[in-house]
Scaffold this active site. Structure first.
Site, PDB file in Angstrom:
ATOM      1  N   LYS A 180       6.445  20.299   2.609  1.00 33.07           N
ATOM      2  CA  LYS A 180       7.331  19.929   3.674  1.00 33.07           C
ATOM      3  C   LYS A 180       6.876  21.324   4.868  1.00 33.07           C
ATOM      4  CE  LYS A 180      10.158  24.139   4.644  1.00 33.07           C
ATOM      5  NZ  LYS A 180       9.398  24.647   5.732  1.00 33.07           N
TER       6      LYS A 180
ATOM      7  N   SER B   6       8.332  31.830   3.650  1.00 26.65           N
ATOM      8  CA  SER B   6       9.081  33.131   4.189  1.00 26.65           C
ATOM      9  C   SER B   6       8.003  33.660   2.867  1.00 26.65           C
ATOM     10  CB  SER B   6       9.988  32.871   3.728  1.00 26.65           C
ATOM     11  OG  SER B   6      11.135  32.170   2.675  1.00 26.65           O
TER      12      SER B   6
ATOM     13  N   GLU C 183       6.000  22.098   9.192  1.00 27.85           N
ATOM     14  CA  GLU C 183       6.457  21.884  10.397  1.00 27.85           C
ATOM     15  C   GLU C 183       5.762  21.491  11.240  1.00 27.85           C
ATOM     16  OE1 GLU C 183       6.199  26.488  10.984  1.00 27.85           O
ATOM     17  OE2 GLU C 183       6.813  26.691   8.978  1.00 27.85           O
TER      18      GLU C 183
ATOM     19  N   GLU D  84      15.855  24.826  11.756  1.00 28.88           N
ATOM     20  CA  GLU D  84      15.977  26.320  11.700  1.00 28.88           C
ATOM     21  C   GLU D  84      16.677  26.378  12.787  1.00 28.88           C
ATOM     22  OE1 GLU D  84      14.097  29.740  10.397  1.00 28.88           O
ATOM     23  OE2 GLU D  84      12.351  28.709   9.729  1.00 28.88           O
TER      24      GLU D  84
END
Length: 279
Positions: free
Chosen positions: A112, A45, A114, A180
């Site tokens: 991490k 982000s 996704e 999310e």
């Protein structure tokens, strides 16, 4: 000593809620550490809130490593998780190399990724090699061009897929899972079915923990405020006011004063000027 993945699991087992924040630099990491935050995510982000992109897609691995190193240097107690950015884990071998760089070159303690069941084999291999992995399903920002920015799992088939994805990620050995933009009831069901902790962002209060973006928490990112974020401070306004005051002080000559300046013996200064004249 840093928080370990075993200690994170113990928090979940004891029913203690787990706070997690993003951080992108040395100073922010220090502050998060002082506040007792057990998990810090160096999220991609940063592509939006630090680098000014419209999504996380343009972020490179080298850019992530740069910020990971800063956060690791700034923190002493938190477990630092580094995002692997867009298309840096398309194969298991690529995932290994990207994770290796994150851990060896940047010093993070976990990575991490996704994605759901499709990346479970890569997660399993990373875990076999001693790399702690956090999963991430629901709205996956790196897939924004495909799925858009919207809540995931509202239809029955989509909800079932997310449950199966979560179970596959846990079976692969991930120590935690970010949910999310998932409907709160579905996130609660997933949390109840998993042994590992879920970390929610826009997924309701039923998750084992929550993660928020630093710039959303403190009002530093003014482009937009996601519905799932709570602004605890409006630092942008505070900083703007302080900068305005500073600029006015400079223009009016009221800054700096003697208090912010150093002195010099006049005889020494005169001697220096004579040396200049003689040169």
């Amino acid at each position: 000593m840093r928080t370990t993945i075993l200690e994170v699991q113990k928090l979940k087992n004891r029913g203690e809620r787990i706070p997690m924040v993003t951080a992108y630099d040395y100073t922010s990491a220090q502050i998060a550490d002082r506040a007792g935050i057990p998990l810090i995510l160096v999220g991609d982000s940063l592509g939006m809130v630090v680098l000014g992109h419209t999504s996380t897609v343009p972020v490179t691995l080298d850019e992530m490593l740069h910020h990971m190193r800063a956060v690791v240097r700034g923190s002493q107690s938190a477990l630092v998780v580094g995002d692997l950015p867009f298309l840096t884990y398309t194969t298991t071998e690529e995932a290994i190399q990207s994770a290796r760089r994150a851990m060896q070159e940047a010093g993070v303690q976990a990575v991490k990724l996704e994605g759901g069941a499709a990346i479970a084999p890569s997660i399993a291999r990373l875990v076999e090699l001693g790399i702690p992995v956090m999963g991430h399903i629901g709205f996956t920002p790196q897939s924004v061009n495909q799925i858009g920015t919207r809540v995931q799992g509202r239809a029955a088939a989509d909800a079932a897929r997310l449950i199966n994805d979560a179970l596959a990620i846990e079976a692969a050995g991930a120590f935690g899972l970010v949910l999310e933009l998932v409907p709160a009831p579905l996130a609660s069901v997933i949390t109840q079915r998993l042994r590992i902790p879920t970390i929610g962002i826009g997924a309701g209060a039923g998750c084992a923990g929550q993660v928020q973006v630093w710039h959303d928490l403190f009002g530093l990112y003014s482009d937009f405020l996601p519905r799932h974020a709570r602004r605890y401070l409006n630092l942008s306004e505070t900083i703007t006011n302080a900068l305005t005051t500073y600029a006015n002080d400079v223009r009016e000559g009221t800054f700096p004063t003697a208090e912010q300046s150093s002195t010099m013996d006049d005889a020494t200064l005169q001697a220096a000027l004579k040396l200049v004249e003689q040169s």
